[in-house]
Design a protein around this motif. Structure first.
Motif, short mmCIF file in Angstrom:
data_model
loop_
_atom_site.label_atom_id
_atom_site.label_comp_id
_atom_site.label_asym_id
_atom_site.label_seq_id
_atom_site.Cartn_x
_atom_site.Cartn_y
_atom_site.Cartn_z
N CYS A 38 0.84 -1.19 0.00
CA CYS A 38 0.00 0.00 0.00
C CYS A 38 0.88 1.24 0.00
O CYS A 38 1.69 1.44 0.91
N GLU A 39 0.71 2.06 -1.02
CA GLU A 39 1.52 3.26 -1.15
C GLU A 39 0.59 4.46 -1.22
O GLU A 39 -0.53 4.38 -1.72
N GLY A 40 1.06 5.60 -0.72
CA GLY A 40 0.25 6.80 -0.77
C GLY A 40 0.77 7.85 0.18
O GLY A 40 1.72 7.62 0.94
N LEU A 61 -2.42 -9.08 15.25
CA LEU A 61 -1.63 -8.16 14.43
C LEU A 61 -0.20 -8.13 14.94
O LEU A 61 0.04 -7.96 16.14
N VAL A 62 0.75 -8.30 14.04
CA VAL A 62 2.17 -8.17 14.36
C VAL A 62 2.71 -7.03 13.51
O VAL A 62 2.54 -7.03 12.29
N ARG A 63 3.37 -6.07 14.16
CA ARG A 63 3.83 -4.88 13.44
C ARG A 63 5.34 -4.79 13.46
O ARG A 63 5.97 -4.90 14.51
N LEU A 64 5.91 -4.56 12.28
CA LEU A 64 7.34 -4.26 12.13
C LEU A 64 7.44 -2.83 11.64
O LEU A 64 7.06 -2.52 10.51
N GLN A 65 7.94 -1.94 12.50
CA GLN A 65 8.14 -0.54 12.13
C GLN A 65 9.53 -0.38 11.54
O GLN A 65 10.53 -0.59 12.22
N CYS A 66 9.59 -0.04 10.28
CA CYS A 66 10.88 0.12 9.61
C CYS A 66 11.46 1.49 9.90
O CYS A 66 10.74 2.46 10.13
N HIS A 67 12.77 1.56 9.85
CA HIS A 67 13.48 2.82 10.05
C HIS A 67 14.84 2.70 9.40
O HIS A 67 15.30 1.61 9.04
N GLU A 68 15.51 3.81 9.26
CA GLU A 68 16.83 3.82 8.65
C GLU A 68 17.79 2.99 9.51
O GLU A 68 17.86 3.17 10.72
N GLU A 132 6.04 1.49 6.73
CA GLU A 132 7.01 2.45 6.20
C GLU A 132 8.28 1.76 5.72
O GLU A 132 9.40 2.10 6.10
N VAL A 133 8.10 0.78 4.85
CA VAL A 133 9.23 0.01 4.32
C VAL A 133 10.18 0.91 3.52
O VAL A 133 11.37 0.60 3.36
N ASP A 134 9.68 2.05 3.04
CA ASP A 134 10.53 2.97 2.28
C ASP A 134 11.60 3.62 3.14
O ASP A 134 12.54 4.23 2.62
N SER A 173 4.11 2.29 2.39
CA SER A 173 5.17 3.20 1.97
C SER A 173 4.58 4.59 1.76
O SER A 173 3.52 4.74 1.13
N ASN A 174 5.28 5.60 2.29
CA ASN A 174 4.90 7.00 2.06
C ASN A 174 5.64 7.57 0.85
O ASN A 174 5.57 8.77 0.59
N ARG A 175 6.38 6.71 0.17
CA ARG A 175 7.11 7.07 -1.05
C ARG A 175 8.16 8.14 -0.78
O ARG A 175 8.36 9.05 -1.59
N THR A 176 8.85 8.05 0.36
CA THR A 176 9.98 8.94 0.60
C THR A 176 11.14 8.55 -0.31
O THR A 176 12.04 9.34 -0.56
N ARG A 177 11.14 7.31 -0.78
CA ARG A 177 12.06 6.85 -1.83
C ARG A 177 11.35 5.73 -2.56
O ARG A 177 10.37 5.15 -2.07
N GLU A 178 11.86 5.39 -3.73
CA GLU A 178 11.26 4.30 -4.51
C GLU A 178 11.71 2.95 -3.95
O GLU A 178 12.90 2.72 -3.74
N VAL A 179 10.76 2.09 -3.70
CA VAL A 179 11.05 0.72 -3.29
C VAL A 179 11.39 -0.09 -4.54
O VAL A 179 10.79 0.11 -5.60
#
Length: 285
Positions: A38-40, A61-68, A132-134, A173-179
Motif C-alpha cells: 500500500c503506497e500513498g 496483528l504483528v507490526r514491524l516498524q521500519c526505520h533507517e 514504512e518500508v521505504d 510506503s509513504n514514497r519517501t524513496r522508490e522501493v
C-alpha cells in the motif's frame, strides 16, 4: 473465503470504510496469499488498514516498524545475551562444566528473542504489518523479500521455522524513496488516495458519533482545502478526526473562522503551515 463485498462489510463494521478497489485488493491478497503493498501520502489510511483487517478477520496483528538502519536482528530474531550470561555464570557456580555442552545450552529457544518477522511466522495465521518500508535500506529490502518468498527462516542453532499458513502481509510506503521493483513484483499493489468528501464525512461521523452532519461536512471540506495548499505536512484523515474531536470538546457546532483559528493546532503540526492556512483563510470559508 470471504468475497470482496463481505470483506468490505467486515472492515466497515470495525470502523474502516474502504473503497471498492481497496477492498478487492485486500481480498485478493487473502485469496492469493500475496503481500499487499500500500503506497500513498501520509494519512490516507495505510497503517489503519492493517489494524482493521486484523480486527475484521479476528486475527492477531504483528507490526514491524521500519526505520533507517534496521537490520535482520531487529526484524527477525536476536539472542538474549544478558540471560545467556547469567545462565553461564550459574553453570560455572554449580561446578565444573563441559565447554561444548555449556555453549550448546546457551542457544536454545529459551534464550531466543523473537522479533516481528519471526513472531508472525510462529503466530500465523495473523496480519503482519511492515510499516514504512521505504525508510529501510536496500539490504533490508533484499532480506525481507527472501523471508516473504519462503514464509520461513532458518535459525542456524535451531533449524527452520516455517508458517503453516502464510500471514496476511501489508506493507506500507509513504514514497519517501522508490522501493525496488523486485519487492513490488512479489506483492499486489494499491495506491491509496485521500478519501473523497462524502467518504471522509462518513468516516468522521462513524468514528465520532456525536458529530453532526453539518460540522462533519465543514471539517472534511476544510481539510480538503488545506490539502490543496503547499503545506509541509498536509492533513490526513487522522488529523481531520482530531480536528473534529477538538471542536466537539469545545462544544462548537460550526467551523467558523474563530473556531478554526483556535483549533488549527489539532490538524496542522508546523508553525509555517498554520500561518499559511490562516493567511489563505482556508477554514471558516
Amino acid at each position: 473465503m470471504v468475497t470482496p463485498e463481505e470483506l468490505a462489510d467486515g472492515l466497515d463494521r470495525v470502523g474502516y470504510l474502504p473503497d471498492p478497489g481497496l477492498a478487492t485488493a485486500a481480498h485478493l491478497a487473502l485469496a492469493m496469499h500475496r503481500p499487499l503493498f500500500c503506497e500513498g501520502e501520509p494519512g490516507t489510511g495505510k497503517t489503519s488498514l492493517a489494524h482493521a483487517l486484523a480486527r475484521a478477520l479476528d486475527l492477531p496483528l504483528v507490526r514491524l516498524q521500519c526505520h533507517e538502519g534496521i537490520d535482520a536482528s531487529q526484524a527477525l530474531y536476536d539472542w538474549d545475551f544478558p540471560r545467556q550470561l547469567l545462565h553461564l555464570r550459574a553453570l560455572e557456580a554449580a561446578g565444573p562444566v563441559d565447554a561444548e555442552a555449556a555453549e550448546a545450552s546457551l542457544y536454545t529457544r529459551r534464550f531466543l528473542l523473537a522479533r516481528p518477522l519471526l513472531e508472525a511466522l510462529e503466530r500465523a495465521p495473523c496480519v503482519l504489518l511492515v510499516d514504512e518500508v521505504d525508510r529501510a535500506d536496500d539490504e533490508f529490502e533484499a532480506f525481507l523479500l527472501e523471508v516473504l518468498d519462503e514464509n520461513a527462516v532458518t535459525i542456524p542453532e535451531l533449524g527452520r521455522v516455517a508458517a503453516a499458513t502464510p500471514p496476511l502481509v501489508v506493507l506500507t510506503s509513504n514514497r519517501t524513496r522508490e522501493v525496488h521493483d523486485a519487492l513490488k513484483r512479489r506483492c499486489l499493489y494499491h495506491w491509496l488516495e485521500h478519501p473523497d468528501l462524502a467518504r471522509e464525512v462518513a468516516i468522521l461521523r462513524r468514528r465520532l458519533p456525536g458529530l453532526t452532519g453539518r460540522l462533519a461536512g465543514q471539517v472534511a471540506a476544510a481539510a480538503r482545502r488545506l490539502r490543496e495548499l503547499d503545506l509541509l505536512k498536509p492533513p490526513g484523515v487522522a488529523e481531520s478526526l482530531d480536528w473534529a474531536a477538538a471542536l466537539l470538546a469545545l462544544g462548537r457546532e460550526e467551523l467558523d473562522a474563530e473556531a478554526a483559528a483556535v483549533t488549527l493546532g489539532a490538524v496542522l503540526k508546523y508553525r509555517e503551515d498554520v500561518q499559511r492556512a490562516l493567511s489563505a483563510g482556508v477554514a471558516g470559508r
